[in-house]
Structure formats: structure tokens, C-alpha cells
Design an enzyme around this catalytic site. Sequence first.
Site, mmCIF file in Angstrom:
data_model
loop_
_atom_site.group_PDB
_atom_site.id
_atom_site.type_symbol
_atom_site.label_atom_id
_atom_site.label_comp_id
_atom_site.label_asym_id
_atom_site.label_seq_id
_atom_site.Cartn_x
_atom_site.Cartn_y
_atom_site.Cartn_z
ATOM 1 C CG ASP A 224 -4.990 -7.127 -0.763
ATOM 2 O OD1 ASP A 224 -3.782 -7.298 -1.044
ATOM 3 O OD2 ASP A 224 -5.604 -6.073 -1.009
ATOM 4 C CG HIS A 267 -3.076 1.414 -11.723
ATOM 5 N ND1 HIS A 267 -3.287 2.756 -11.474
ATOM 6 C CD2 HIS A 267 -3.133 0.802 -10.501
ATOM 7 C CE1 HIS A 267 -3.453 2.941 -10.172
ATOM 8 N NE2 HIS A 267 -3.370 1.783 -9.564
#
Length: 357
Positions: A224, A267
Site C-alpha cells: 500500500d 472501485h
Amino acid sequence: MDSGLSTPQLPITNMNNEITTDWDKAMNLIMTCVSGHIHSRMFNIVMKLNICDILEDGPKSIKQVSDTIGMDENSCFRLLRYFVAHELFSEDKSNIGTFEKTSISTMFSSKGKLRPMGERYTHDLHYKMFESLPETFANGHSNATKSVGVNHFWELFDLHPQYKDLFNQTMKVYTEAAISNITQSKGIDFSQYDTVVDIGGNHGLLIGNLLEIYPTIKHGINFDLDVVINSSDQTLRYSHPRLTHIPGNFFESVPESDCYIMKFILHDWPTQDCVKILKTISKSMKPNAKIHLFEIIIDPRKGYSKYETYIDILMFQMVNAKERTLDEWKELFELADFKLERVVDDIKTGCMVVSKK
């Protein structure tokens, strides 16, 4: 003359508290959707003043609560009464003016699992970003983040570390809610993989749990942004002897692996950016490697859920992204030179397994 302030007839319910007529349904819409901004601001007050915590150790009189939060008794009473009607708190019927917690309010106390969501989604920054929602629909494009001084949502983290922490904690809540379903799925078996990389894995909760369940996975990687992995709240970071936390940018490169998992990542991005992300991953995929995408799959034939459509608008306004139907996902995979191998039906959040063509 009607002042416009007269009270219309409110929804009438039967003995089972069910709304029965079209008029009642329309009035219920007024109380939920049309007045949603009021609910949000009211809940913001409850979060800021830690009222759920105040009631955790037992019933309190309105005077006790008002003295604690520094609000006059009349205003405090009306605030608590409002949320009694919404079943967040309860009032002692034999001692009106004495309020107590409920199982719901406990979830929003400082030790409750839903506290981060309650704080984040009623946060002043969040509310500010949604003031321009009508313009977003008029233009087909959101400029919401400009109202809070940044060009892109992710830039907020540098300017507002408290909001960043709330975001990370909220992602942890979503992951915890999904973990049992993912790890107990009969349609997924991670035992065949040597290395599993969780892309956008926040603090490694999902990949950490997979390592606990699958001892055959030799190496797990939580990948991340540096601002996420090395956040101010290091207590969130999952620790496991076979888990490595690696900061990086999935638009530039990702670690090599034979399996990747991505939970609610694509998304967050418009289609062209999703294609870039998948093509970046493609460069590091070992032969026969798979990507497990945990994403909402909207199915018009089954009907639209409130959750799916809510998240879709959230993505539209905050990051100019969206939720997708299966056909839309297939189109995206095609653009990135990937193919859909299968949909895992027993994953409630939605799961697709894809590979390179």
C-alpha cells in the site's frame, strides 16, 4: 394562510411497524432521503461530543449529560430525544429525562467497531465534499475535492492526518466484516500459492488472516501507499512472521507474485486508471498467476440494494469512480488484456478471479 411550516401527515404503520400506503412510503422518503442532511449533522454532534461513551457506564439524567458536554439542558434533551426516535438511545419511560445506551449506541462508542465509520461519514470534510453533489450530476464529473483544497481525494491525507486515520480505521472495519466470508468461502483456495500480495491492503489484516489459515503460503505481502503503511497509528498494522509490509504505488510497480488480492480497490478509480493498475500488475505476474478481485458486482436482475447504490454515489462524488455490473467488469478486463475466469458465488461482497489472456 398556510405558512409552509404546517406538519403533513406522517407515515402510518400497522401493528408490525410496516409502512402500508404509497403516501406513507413517500412520507418515509421525506424522513430518510430528503432529510438525510439533517440526520448526518445530528449524528456529527453525537460523535464530536462522545455521547455514546457518556451513556456506556449506565443511565444518565439530562442534567448529567448536559453538564458533561457543556450544552444547555433543553438543547441536550432534544438531541437525545431525536436519537431515541432513531433507536440509538433509549429513555426510561418511568423517569422521563433519563437516557441510557442501547446495543446500537455501544457500536458507536470509543471501543465500538462502527465508531470510525460514524466519525468519518459525518466528518465536516466529508459533509463539505458532498455539498456539490448536484453539480456533479449536472456535469457528469465531480470536483468535490476542490472544495476542501485538494485536487484528488488521496491528497487529503497529507493535509488532514486525523481524517487519514479515520479512513484507515474505516477500511479496517470493512475488512473485518468481510474476512469471515472470504476465509470460509468454498469457492476460493489459496493453499496452491507460494506468495500472495494484497494490493491496497491497508494494514494487512486480510492477508494476515489468510496466512493464519493457509500455512502453505510461504510469503504474504501487504502492499500500500507509504502514507497508509507508515501511518501515525501503528497499532493497526498486522504482525505475522511470514508477512512483509511494502510501501509503494500500484501505478508504478508491484511485487512479483503468483497470486494477488484486491479488496475494494478498483472501485476507487475511473476505468482508464483501473486499466493502468491492472497493466502494472500484469508486468509482475508469474506464469499462471491469478488476481482475486473482491468488488461489488451490481446485478440489475436481482434488483438494486441500498448499500450498492450508496457506495456507487460515494465513489462518484469522492473519486469520480463507480460500482460496476458484470458486463462492465468484463469490458474493463478486456481493455487491460485480462480475462474473467470465474465469479465466486458465495462471497457476499462479490469476488472475481481474473488472469492474463
